[in-house]
Design a protein around this motif. Structure first.
Motif, PDB file in Angstrom:
ATOM      1  N   GLN A 101       7.438   3.332 -12.358  1.00  0.00           N
ATOM      2  CA  GLN A 101       6.568   2.468 -12.529  1.00  0.00           C
ATOM      3  C   GLN A 101       5.800   2.223 -11.146  1.00  0.00           C
TER       4      GLN A 101
ATOM      5  N   TRP B  38      12.875   3.584 -11.540  1.00  0.00           N
ATOM      6  CA  TRP B  38      12.073   3.691 -12.768  1.00  0.00           C
ATOM      7  C   TRP B  38      10.623   4.049 -12.260  1.00  0.00           C
TER       8      TRP B  38
ATOM      9  N   TYR C 153       2.851  -4.433 -14.200  1.00  0.00           N
ATOM     10  CA  TYR C 153       2.796  -3.393 -13.205  1.00  0.00           C
ATOM     11  C   TYR C 153       2.620  -2.169 -14.140  1.00  0.00           C
TER      12      TYR C 153
ATOM     13  N   ALA D  62      11.874  -0.353  -7.844  1.00  0.00           N
ATOM     14  CA  ALA D  62      12.073  -0.338  -9.067  1.00  0.00           C
ATOM     15  C   ALA D  62      13.353   0.238  -9.621  1.00  0.00           C
TER      16      ALA D  62
ATOM     17  N   LYS E 106       4.852   5.453  -7.047  1.00  0.00           N
ATOM     18  CA  LYS E 106       6.268   5.015  -7.439  1.00  0.00           C
ATOM     19  C   LYS E 106       6.674   3.940  -6.556  1.00  0.00           C
ATOM     20  N   ASP E 107       7.007   2.833  -7.318  1.00  0.00           N
ATOM     21  CA  ASP E 107       7.803   1.498  -6.617  1.00  0.00           C
ATOM     22  C   ASP E 107       9.002   2.102  -6.149  1.00  0.00           C
TER      23      ASP E 107
ATOM     24  N   THR F 260       3.001   1.268 -15.873  1.00  0.00           N
ATOM     25  CA  THR F 260       4.284   2.182 -16.502  1.00  0.00           C
ATOM     26  C   THR F 260       3.429   3.172 -17.565  1.00  0.00           C
TER      27      THR F 260
ATOM     28  N   ALA G 165       4.032  -0.307  -8.137  1.00  0.00           N
ATOM     29  CA  ALA G 165       4.300  -1.733  -7.384  1.00  0.00           C
ATOM     30  C   ALA G 165       3.640  -2.740  -8.371  1.00  0.00           C
TER      31      ALA G 165
END
Lengths: 349, 313
Positions: free
Chosen positions: A177, A175, A269, A172, A168-169, A271, A179
């Motif tokens: 998603q 969200w 990226y 973000a 997980k970024d 998702t 990196a």
């Protein structure tokens, strides 16, 4: 009712068959438009102009066709060998996962090395994913349709874990998603102010490559022979299991390349909505093209027109964009019947 | 916390039976189709269509039981389409089935969106309520498990008995099994393979759709897109696991649902030790393992996947 095989099939009939299928799909789609209270002519005009009416619309359609060409090739190659790979969706995400893993920092390379490297690595990931159900098929006679379908769910949950968990970024805004990939991994734009990227040409190159491979090489011939008759191929001394495994690596690899192209060309990226079902639409694309690698390009463009056009139409008039999925599904069923009618005739008596 | 202790709880077994219900109906439906020689990969979409049709019927003011019948009718219609293509025209059962799944699922989503364009939260209906027949509570353990179930679970259990009786004890069942093993012999008896397979696929698809309807009309009270979530594919694996026998299918579905219930409990008790996504993968992993385990003993109906054409051998 009696079904008789035709003695000869004219080229004209082979050409007309997919057009008949498309016509049927358009009829059904029009009926749905009428039911939803819209004018079908207006709907079709909006759809065509939304997909082809401007430079931007056209570029969107080509961008959408890119992964469809690759997943379509994946299905076409596998189905040619009667390997029922329905796992294109999972292999697509596998490609994207591998590209995210290797493309977010561990290696620094210039773009002309990074991009081929990610495509190759992603393709290996997808090929290996399809290897498991294929080995189960060749060794234990486990039906690959169900195992590849089930693997789609497993891979998507795996991606779900990655983007909600370890990958997980933090940048973000919460969200789910991963990196973004490094700049060197991004596929360059080919048309100003659009999303059309190099991936489209990579996909075209793959289509020509697969066409040449299936037509002009021994391995390609073996794939076609095993699909036509595994027993005859075995009798002729072909290693049927090995051919099936090779087909799987190629097919899984192509589907995974679609994931890499979509990741490095459009999103940047990983998702969970990277694919709106590209793996499944690929099956429609392959069937519409009668499993011909160059035909895949045309049918992928057609499916892309329907999807982009329906999206645009659903924004202008109040029609759900699911109409695109209905139309492609009807296309698939109609093309099956149309191809059947080129080989057989129905006598009513 | 003793993980094994919840085998003794009725709550665990109630959850198992509830989770098994859609699988039982779907597996039985697929089993009927395959016993007649037709693989029905339309199951995933047909379940979604049943899910949507039953719910919509009730939401539009219909009664629950007619809603179930409506779902079955819609399922049978998709079954008819599948049979026309695969039985009468002899098209590829794999590709046609996937086409039916895509068509049924997308059509359900489209119709749902068009009927309820502005629904942001899915609207609700009053679903089937848990049964409490007076005599059932007196049966020691079984009664306790059955008492909290809804009527559709009873329908599923009854369907196992009916399907098994019809398949093995009636001429119609014999004809269905023969159509899947040796269609030439059916024709030699003066029966129509086409008719038998068509009716079998329609009946099977109707059952699948009722399995889907259970999700919106008993297990939950609203419809959302993607609700079936691979249950149809799991049913296809369960048919192989059950060696195409209705009794074993019931056992397989219960076993499968029990595993699912265990993983949910373990998930609750172990906290965040293992990410929940890995628990959610379990049903699919179990299905693949079930296919591998049974692969050596899989006794496919001999004529499965082979289209029948009069006068061709």
């Amino acid at each position: 009712m009696r079904i008789e095989p035709r003695e000869s099939v004219s080229l004209a009939m082979k050409g007309i068959a997919p057009l008949m299928a498309v016509g049927t799909a358009m009829l059904v789609c029009s009926a749905l438009l009428v039911w939803a209270g819209a004018s079908p002519t207006q709907g079709w005009v909006l759809m065509i102009s939304g997909a082809l009416g401007s430079k931007f619309a056209l570029s969107e359609t080509l961008t959408r066709a890119t992964p469809l060409i690759l997943t379509g090739l994946a299905a076409a190659v596998a189905f040619r060998a009667k390997l029922w790979n329905i796992g294109g969706e999972g292999q697509f995400y596998m490609g994207a996962v591998v590209a995210t893993w290797l493309g977010t920092g561990p290696f620094a390379m210039p773009p002309y090395l990074m991009i081929p490297y990610l495509f190759l690595a992603g393709a290996m990931g997808g090929g290996l994913l399809l290897l498991l159900p294929t080995l189960l098929k060749t060794r234990l006679q486990v039906d690959e349709v169900v195992t590849t379908l089930l693997l789609n769910f497993i891979v998507i949950l795996f991606v779900n874990w990655l983007v909600f968990g370890p990958w997980k970024d933090p940048m973000a805004m919460g969200w789910p998603q991963a990196a973004p990939v490094v700049d060197q991994a991004l596929l360059p734009q080919v048309l100003d102010k659009t999303r059309l990227h190099l991936g489209f040409f990579i996909a075209l190159f793959c289509a020509v490559g697969v066409w040449w491979f299936m037509r002009a090489t021994t391995w390609g011939f073996e794939i076609r022979a095993v699909g036509a008759s595994p027993r005859a191929s075995a009798f002729a001394g072909m290693p049927v299991a090995a051919v099936t495994v090779r087909t799987a690596l190629l097919s899984g690899g192509l589907a995974a390349m679609a994931g890499v192209a979509e990741l490095c060309g459009v999103k940047g990226y990983l998702t969970l909505d990277l694919s709106p079902g590209f793996g499944y639409s690929g099956i429609v694309v392959a069937m519409l093209a009668a499993l011909h690698p160059l035909g895949v390009v045309a049918s992928a463009l057609f499916v892309a027109v329907i999807q982009i056009g329906a999206d645009s139409m659903s924004r202008s008039i109040n029609i759900s964009s699911y109409i695109a999925d209905v139309t492609t599904a009807v296309c698939l069923l109609a093309v099956l019947v149309a191809m059947f009618l080129t080989r057989y005739r129905i006598r009513w008596r | 916390m003793d993980i094994l202790s919840f085998f003794l709880e009725t709550g665990f077994w109630m959850a198992t039976l509830r989770m098994a219900t859609p699988l039982i109906l779907g597996t039985l439906g697929e089993l009927i189709c395959e016993r007649a020689g037709v693989l029905n990969l339309g199951i995933e979409g047909i379940m979604a269509a049943g899910c949507m049709a039953g719910w919509t019927w009730v939401y539009m003011g219909g009664d629950l039981w007619t809603g179930v019948l409506f779902a079955a009718f819609i399922g049978a219609l998709f079954g008819l389409l599948h049979a026309l293509f695969t039985v009468h025209l002899g098209l590829s059962q794999h590709v046609t089935g996937l086409g039916i799944t895509m068509l049924a699922a997308s059509l359900s989503s489209f119709v749902f969106r068009m009927l309820l364009p502005s629904a942001t939260t899915p609207p609700k209906i009053v679903p089937f309520q848990p049964l409490a027949p007076p005599l059932l509570a007196d049966i020691p353990v079984l009664g306790q498990i059955l008492i909290g179930q809804t009527a559709l679970t009873m329908v599923a259990l009854a369907a196992v008995a009916v399907v098994s009786y019809v398949l093995y004890r009636t001429p119609a069942g014999l004809a269905v099994r023969m159509a899947g093993e040796n269609p030439m012999a059916v024709e030699a008896q003066g029966l129509s393979v086409f008719a038998i397979r068509t009716w079998a696929v329609m009946a099977g698809s109707a059952l699948m759709a009722v399995g889907g309807a259970f999700l919106t009309m008993s297990a939950f009270d609203a419809y959302y897109i993607g609700m079936v979530n691979g249950r149809g594919w799991i049913c296809i694996a369960l048919v192989v696991f059950a060696s195409w026998k209705p009794g074993k299918a019931l056992l397989g579905c219960l076993l499968f649902a029990a595993f699912d219930a265990i993983q949910m409990r373990v998930q609750q008790q172990s906290g965040m030790l293992i990410p929940y996504q890995f628990y959610l993968m379990m049903p699919y992993v179990f299905s693949i393992i079930a296919l591998i385990v049974m692969s050596r003993r899989a006794a496919y109906p001999k004529a499965l996947l082979i289209p029948f054409r009069k006068g061709e051998r």
